[in-house]
Design a protein around this motif. Sequence first.
Motif, PDB file in Angstrom:
ATOM      1  N   PHE A  21       0.792  -1.173   0.200  1.00 38.56           N
ATOM      2  CA  PHE A  21       0.344  -0.024   0.104  1.00 38.56           C
ATOM      3  C   PHE A  21       1.097   1.303   0.003  1.00 38.56           C
ATOM      4  O   PHE A  21       0.936   1.896  -0.584  1.00 38.56           O
ATOM      5  CB  PHE A  21      -0.726   0.200   1.467  1.00 38.56           C
ATOM      6  N   MET A  22       1.752   1.562   0.644  1.00 36.91           N
ATOM      7  CA  MET A  22       2.996   2.598   0.881  1.00 36.91           C
ATOM      8  C   MET A  22       3.773   2.669   0.159  1.00 36.91           C
ATOM      9  O   MET A  22       3.660   3.929  -0.697  1.00 36.91           O
ATOM     10  CB  MET A  22       3.769   2.588   1.833  1.00 36.91           C
ATOM     11  N   PHE A  24       2.722   1.997  -3.287  1.00 33.19           N
ATOM     12  CA  PHE A  24       1.889   2.670  -3.868  1.00 33.19           C
ATOM     13  C   PHE A  24       1.268   3.832  -4.041  1.00 33.19           C
ATOM     14  O   PHE A  24       0.904   4.779  -5.023  1.00 33.19           O
ATOM     15  CB  PHE A  24       0.075   1.496  -4.549  1.00 33.19           C
ATOM     16  N   VAL A  25       1.184   4.050  -2.579  1.00 34.60           N
ATOM     17  CA  VAL A  25       0.278   5.122  -2.216  1.00 34.60           C
ATOM     18  C   VAL A  25       1.457   6.920  -2.966  1.00 34.60           C
ATOM     19  O   VAL A  25       1.830   7.487  -3.302  1.00 34.60           O
ATOM     20  CB  VAL A  25       0.194   5.778  -1.034  1.00 34.60           C
ATOM     21  N   TYR A  28       1.203   6.679  -6.905  1.00 34.82           N
ATOM     22  CA  TYR A  28       0.169   7.165  -7.206  1.00 34.82           C
ATOM     23  C   TYR A  28       0.625   8.618  -6.765  1.00 34.82           C
ATOM     24  O   TYR A  28      -0.414   9.461  -8.209  1.00 34.82           O
ATOM     25  CB  TYR A  28      -1.026   6.854  -7.124  1.00 34.82           C
ATOM     26  N   THR A  29       1.195   9.010  -5.547  1.00 29.05           N
ATOM     27  CA  THR A  29       1.138  10.445  -5.618  1.00 29.05           C
ATOM     28  C   THR A  29       2.321  10.955  -6.483  1.00 29.05           C
ATOM     29  O   THR A  29       1.516  12.347  -6.876  1.00 29.05           O
ATOM     30  CB  THR A  29       1.775  10.849  -3.807  1.00 29.05           C
ATOM     31  N   SER A 144      -5.311  -3.303  -1.286  1.00 29.58           N
ATOM     32  CA  SER A 144      -4.307  -1.613  -1.118  1.00 29.58           C
ATOM     33  C   SER A 144      -3.710  -1.206  -1.747  1.00 29.58           C
ATOM     34  O   SER A 144      -3.241  -0.400  -2.060  1.00 29.58           O
ATOM     35  CB  SER A 144      -3.286  -3.055  -0.078  1.00 29.58           C
ATOM     36  N   ALA A 148      -5.094   2.878  -2.592  1.00 30.58           N
ATOM     37  CA  ALA A 148      -4.024   3.583  -2.360  1.00 30.58           C
ATOM     38  C   ALA A 148      -4.086   4.682  -4.339  1.00 30.58           C
ATOM     39  O   ALA A 148      -3.250   6.045  -3.782  1.00 30.58           O
ATOM     40  CB  ALA A 148      -2.425   3.001  -3.427  1.00 30.58           C
ATOM     41  N   VAL A 151      -5.946   7.528  -2.268  1.00 29.67           N
ATOM     42  CA  VAL A 151      -5.655   7.766  -1.480  1.00 29.67           C
ATOM     43  C   VAL A 151      -4.329   8.718  -1.513  1.00 29.67           C
ATOM     44  O   VAL A 151      -4.138  10.122  -1.475  1.00 29.67           O
ATOM     45  CB  VAL A 151      -4.587   6.938   0.054  1.00 29.67           C
ATOM     46  N   GLY A 152      -3.541   8.105  -2.583  1.00 29.57           N
ATOM     47  CA  GLY A 152      -2.142   8.700  -3.290  1.00 29.57           C
ATOM     48  C   GLY A 152      -2.410   9.985  -4.037  1.00 29.57           C
ATOM     49  O   GLY A 152      -2.097  11.036  -3.406  1.00 29.57           O
TER      50      GLY A 152
END
Length: 401
Positions: A21-22, A24-25, A28-29, A144, A148, A151-152
């Motif tokens: 998850f982190m 991909f955050v 994508y951010t 996850s 993301a 979220v990202g």
Amino acid sequence: MTDKQQPIWTRSFVSISLTHFMVFVAFYTLLTTLPMYVIEELGGNEAEGGLLVTIMLISAIIVRPFSGKLLEAAGKKRILLVSVLLFAVTTCLYMWVDEFSGLLVLRFFHGLSFGVVTTATGAIAADVIPPARRGEGLGYFAMSMNIAVVVGPFIGLTMLQYTSFLSLFMALSLIMAAGTVIACLVHVPEELDKAKPAGKQRWSIHDLFEVKALPIAIISCLVAFAYSSIISFISVYASSLGLSAVSSYFFVVFAMIMILTRPYLGRAFDVKGASFVILPCLLIFAIGLAALSITHSAWMLLVSAALIGLGYGSLLPSFQTMAVQTAANQRSGHATATFFTLYDSGIALGSYVLGMLVVYMDFPNIYLLCAVIPVAVMGLFFFYQAKSKQRDQGVSLRQAE
């Protein structure tokens, strides 16, 4: 305790899912904000911003076939820790790059670590899930990444309203530092994480790809080609319809529908079989794309998002599960690498080809064209299942003899 009674949500599964998850955050951010950084801070243009997206995807595709061999040669846990650390260090370097050429080089190396770390997380997730619950477990794991997606961009675009790009890069560095620590908590079963001793020096296709996983990986490539029309052009399409204010909610609806349906569909995959889940989801995905082609209002855009979330949201983990199931346990890394190599290729090829076609066809026709692809894939998948069944029956007969 039987496999079906064994828990999915172990410490290792939660840890590998959070690490995934982190990663991909951060991915994508940066995917959302770097084109803005190039234009606003470096004085570049839209084409240069798009190149930053493409170069990372290309480097990830290049390294994926080799990542399965790396996992086998050095051990999955070791490669996970090394690759997530490299991904975190590369994320930190964005704070010091202030010219486009340097940023392009950084994106290429970031893509290399991204390709390896996401192969490692996928392979380890398949290993720590009880085999009889793999469809359900990989469905949760895939969430996850899909969460993301929401979220990202939310983190990136929200932070840039109040602070600088430097602060954003610092925040992503902290996120990846936490991801590196969490990766240390993952435990891979020893029998599945033994480094293979060096032997023959000649490489074959089996060192780069899991041949048994290629048919389902090719099917996933076609689905990814159709899905690339969403991630590449949905914001532009919504803007052309005067729905820019609503487009930000597209992936929110997508993720919500996926989260609500994944538990049932994951269990159905394990209990009732792949066809029970995949064939209806392909049809719903096609209907969602067709609905998008005739969208003229906010509510239609969000209904399309719901249909696409319900249809496509279950296809990726289902295909990944099937790819892993074709291989021996020790080659789950090769199967995962093969699957994502073709999946990423479908996204990259689709973004490029559809980007060229949109010059000659308007967006409604592009989405209508993409709606045909899942329908065609239904026929391919039915053929693949029939051939697999015949092959399994042949093996059973030979074993009986």
